[in-house]
Design a protein around this motif. Structure first.
Motif, PDB file in Angstrom:
ATOM      1  N   LEU A  33      15.431 -64.133 -39.190  1.00 32.55           N
ATOM      2  CA  LEU A  33      16.075 -63.132 -40.034  1.00 32.55           C
ATOM      3  C   LEU A  33      15.495 -63.190 -41.443  1.00 32.55           C
ATOM      4  O   LEU A  33      15.162 -64.278 -41.940  1.00 32.55           O
ATOM      5  CB  LEU A  33      17.585 -63.387 -40.112  1.00 32.55           C
ATOM      6  CG  LEU A  33      18.384 -63.095 -38.843  1.00 32.55           C
ATOM      7  CD1 LEU A  33      19.719 -63.837 -38.868  1.00 32.55           C
ATOM      8  CD2 LEU A  33      18.620 -61.589 -38.689  1.00 32.55           C
ATOM      9  N   PRO A  34      15.397 -62.057 -42.126  1.00 30.25           N
ATOM     10  CA  PRO A  34      14.910 -62.057 -43.504  1.00 30.25           C
ATOM     11  C   PRO A  34      15.985 -62.533 -44.478  1.00 30.25           C
ATOM     12  O   PRO A  34      17.184 -62.333 -44.245  1.00 30.25           O
ATOM     13  CB  PRO A  34      14.569 -60.585 -43.757  1.00 30.25           C
ATOM     14  CG  PRO A  34      15.485 -59.826 -42.847  1.00 30.25           C
ATOM     15  CD  PRO A  34      15.684 -60.689 -41.637  1.00 30.25           C
ATOM     16  N   ILE A  35      15.548 -63.189 -45.548  1.00 33.37           N
ATOM     17  CA  ILE A  35      16.442 -63.632 -46.620  1.00 33.37           C
ATOM     18  C   ILE A  35      16.188 -62.732 -47.827  1.00 33.37           C
ATOM     19  O   ILE A  35      15.087 -62.708 -48.370  1.00 33.37           O
ATOM     20  CB  ILE A  35      16.169 -65.106 -46.992  1.00 33.37           C
ATOM     21  CG1 ILE A  35      16.304 -66.002 -45.750  1.00 33.37           C
ATOM     22  CG2 ILE A  35      17.123 -65.564 -48.101  1.00 33.37           C
ATOM     23  CD1 ILE A  35      15.789 -67.413 -45.954  1.00 33.37           C
ATOM     24  N   THR A  36      17.199 -61.989 -48.232  1.00 28.15           N
ATOM     25  CA  THR A  36      17.015 -60.945 -49.247  1.00 28.15           C
ATOM     26  C   THR A  36      16.508 -61.488 -50.577  1.00 28.15           C
ATOM     27  O   THR A  36      15.520 -60.993 -51.127  1.00 28.15           O
ATOM     28  CB  THR A  36      18.337 -60.184 -49.470  1.00 28.15           C
ATOM     29  OG1 THR A  36      18.746 -59.593 -48.229  1.00 28.15           O
ATOM     30  CG2 THR A  36      18.162 -59.085 -50.504  1.00 28.15           C
ATOM     31  N   ASN A  37      17.174 -62.505 -51.133  1.00 30.71           N
ATOM     32  CA  ASN A  37      16.857 -62.945 -52.497  1.00 30.71           C
ATOM     33  C   ASN A  37      15.477 -63.564 -52.632  1.00 30.71           C
ATOM     34  O   ASN A  37      14.836 -63.441 -53.686  1.00 30.71           O
ATOM     35  CB  ASN A  37      17.917 -63.928 -52.994  1.00 30.71           C
ATOM     36  CG  ASN A  37      19.213 -63.227 -53.393  1.00 30.71           C
ATOM     37  OD1 ASN A  37      19.369 -62.025 -53.187  1.00 30.71           O
ATOM     38  ND2 ASN A  37      20.147 -63.970 -53.940  1.00 30.71           N
ATOM     39  N   SER A  38      15.002 -64.242 -51.606  1.00 31.68           N
ATOM     40  CA  SER A  38      13.725 -64.954 -51.700  1.00 31.68           C
ATOM     41  C   SER A  38      12.572 -64.224 -51.042  1.00 31.68           C
ATOM     42  O   SER A  38      11.406 -64.506 -51.320  1.00 31.68           O
ATOM     43  CB  SER A  38      13.849 -66.338 -51.054  1.00 31.68           C
ATOM     44  OG  SER A  38      14.109 -66.211 -49.667  1.00 31.68           O
ATOM     45  N   GLY A  39      12.882 -63.286 -50.132  1.00 34.49           N
ATOM     46  CA  GLY A  39      11.828 -62.630 -49.374  1.00 34.49           C
ATOM     47  C   GLY A  39      11.274 -63.486 -48.245  1.00 34.49           C
ATOM     48  O   GLY A  39      10.312 -63.101 -47.573  1.00 34.49           O
ATOM     49  N   LEU A  40      11.867 -64.670 -48.024  1.00 37.57           N
ATOM     50  CA  LEU A  40      11.435 -65.552 -46.940  1.00 37.57           C
ATOM     51  C   LEU A  40      12.112 -65.142 -45.636  1.00 37.57           C
ATOM     52  O   LEU A  40      13.038 -64.335 -45.624  1.00 37.57           O
ATOM     53  CB  LEU A  40      11.797 -67.002 -47.276  1.00 37.57           C
ATOM     54  CG  LEU A  40      11.240 -67.571 -48.584  1.00 37.57           C
ATOM     55  CD1 LEU A  40      11.807 -68.969 -48.827  1.00 37.57           C
ATOM     56  CD2 LEU A  40       9.718 -67.612 -48.550  1.00 37.57           C
ATOM     57  N   ASN A  41      11.641 -65.727 -44.535  1.00 38.11           N
ATOM     58  CA  ASN A  41      12.298 -65.539 -43.242  1.00 38.11           C
ATOM     59  C   ASN A  41      12.925 -66.850 -42.797  1.00 38.11           C
ATOM     60  O   ASN A  41      12.331 -67.920 -42.971  1.00 38.11           O
ATOM     61  CB  ASN A  41      11.292 -65.076 -42.183  1.00 38.11           C
ATOM     62  CG  ASN A  41      10.814 -63.660 -42.426  1.00 38.11           C
ATOM     63  OD1 ASN A  41      11.581 -62.800 -42.847  1.00 38.11           O
ATOM     64  ND2 ASN A  41       9.538 -63.411 -42.164  1.00 38.11           N
ATOM     65  N   LEU A  42      14.131 -66.771 -42.233  1.00 42.16           N
ATOM     66  CA  LEU A  42      14.824 -67.946 -41.725  1.00 42.16           C
ATOM     67  C   LEU A  42      14.596 -68.055 -40.221  1.00 42.16           C
ATOM     68  O   LEU A  42      14.989 -67.161 -39.467  1.00 42.16           O
ATOM     69  CB  LEU A  42      16.323 -67.854 -42.007  1.00 42.16           C
ATOM     70  CG  LEU A  42      17.168 -69.013 -41.452  1.00 42.16           C
ATOM     71  CD1 LEU A  42      16.804 -70.324 -42.145  1.00 42.16           C
ATOM     72  CD2 LEU A  42      18.657 -68.714 -41.589  1.00 42.16           C
TER      73      LEU A  42
END
Length: 287
Positions: free
Chosen positions: A268-277
């Protein structure tokens, strides 16, 4: 990584310090996640202004601290699919949003098949994949050993306007069910399974993914139709590589039917960092 990035009603706002900050519709929850081994970059007010925070216990398990009043359960949507959400005592909410990447894939496969498709959903939980497959036009047999989860799946299907679709809900041990289907001669065009790391059958039979998955997949070959559409394995077992799932599918389903296999992480994408979990792994065989 197969990233479920088409959500409107769900979002990982931020992640760090072993926790994720999530939005489920209008409800903000803070829950632990063992994959998040980096610190919170900016612990903003968002992290503190949550509806509920699940705290792990040092002795195992944990409990919810509810900071704001929330409904007993509420609804979120993914495209045309709808699901009931409810915080449970095991930190879960009744839905794994990363599975939307699989739902979209299987719905496309079923719609493009151009023929009736019979789907078997094993370890089916609250029916995310059942609802997706039924909405795409498949007939579905939904099997889970937990009566409460099967009832939740029925309610999710009705919520999505699918109560009249050809879905059979069965509360049973999946291994015994597959054995009976073998004897009855029933066949399926697609099989979905999300097996646990550990478990016990009603007769005390021990399931351990590392030793049980291969023989179980092999046994499922006997209930596949002559022209199967897909076979999907999803796993949250720590330490298992996607290549392991790829190899199992190659030695079983592909060996018999040909076709192709893809395997990888699901996330899933992480909004604040732009990373993926990263949230788990999957293996897909398709015709």
């Amino acid at each position: 990584m197969h990233v479920a990035n088409n959500w409107q009603d769900y979002e990982i706002i931020d992640a760090g310090g072993g926790e994720k900050l999530e939005r489920w519709g209008e409800i903000i929850l803070r829950r632990p996640d063992p994959q998040i081994i980096w610190p919170i970059q900016h612990e903003s007010q968002q992290w503190r202004n949550v509806h509920g925070h699940y705290h792990r216990s040092s002795s195992g398990g944990g409990q919810w601290e509810m900071k704001k009043q929330i409904p007993e359960r509420w609804t979120i949507s993914y495209e045309q699919l709808k699901f009931y959400i409810r915080p449970t005592s095991f930190k879960h909410t009744g839905l794994f949003p990363e599975q939307a990447a699989n739902w979209s894939w299987m719905m496309d496969k079923i719609k493009r098949a151009g023929r009736p498709i019979q789907v078997l959903n094993l370890f089916a939980y609250t029916g995310g994949a059942t609802v997706a497959a039924a909405s795409a036009g498949a007939s579905v047999v939904h099997v889970d050993a937990a009566k409460g989860m099967v009832q939740w799946a029925k309610e999710n299907a009705a919520l999505s306007g699918l109560a009249d679709r050809p879905v059979r809900y069965i509360t049973d041990d999946v291994f015994k069910f597959v054995q009976r289907e073998q004897r009855r001669g029933n066949r399926y065009d697609a099989i979905i399974m999300d097996p646990p790391s550990y478990g016990r059958g009603p007769g005390g039979e021990m399931w351990k993914l590392e030793t049980s998955l291969y023989p179980f997949v092999e046994s499922c070959l006997s209930i596949l139709s002559d022209n199967p559409l897909f076979f999907l394995i999803n796993s949250y077992t720590t330490g298992i590589s996607p290549t392991v799932i790829h190899n199992i599918l190659s030695m079983t389903v592909k060996k018999r039917y040909g076709g192709s296999i893809s395997a990888g992480e699901i996330g899933l994408p992480i909004t604040n960092s732009g990373l993926n979990l990263p949230c788990g792994i999957l293996g897909r065989w398709e015709e």
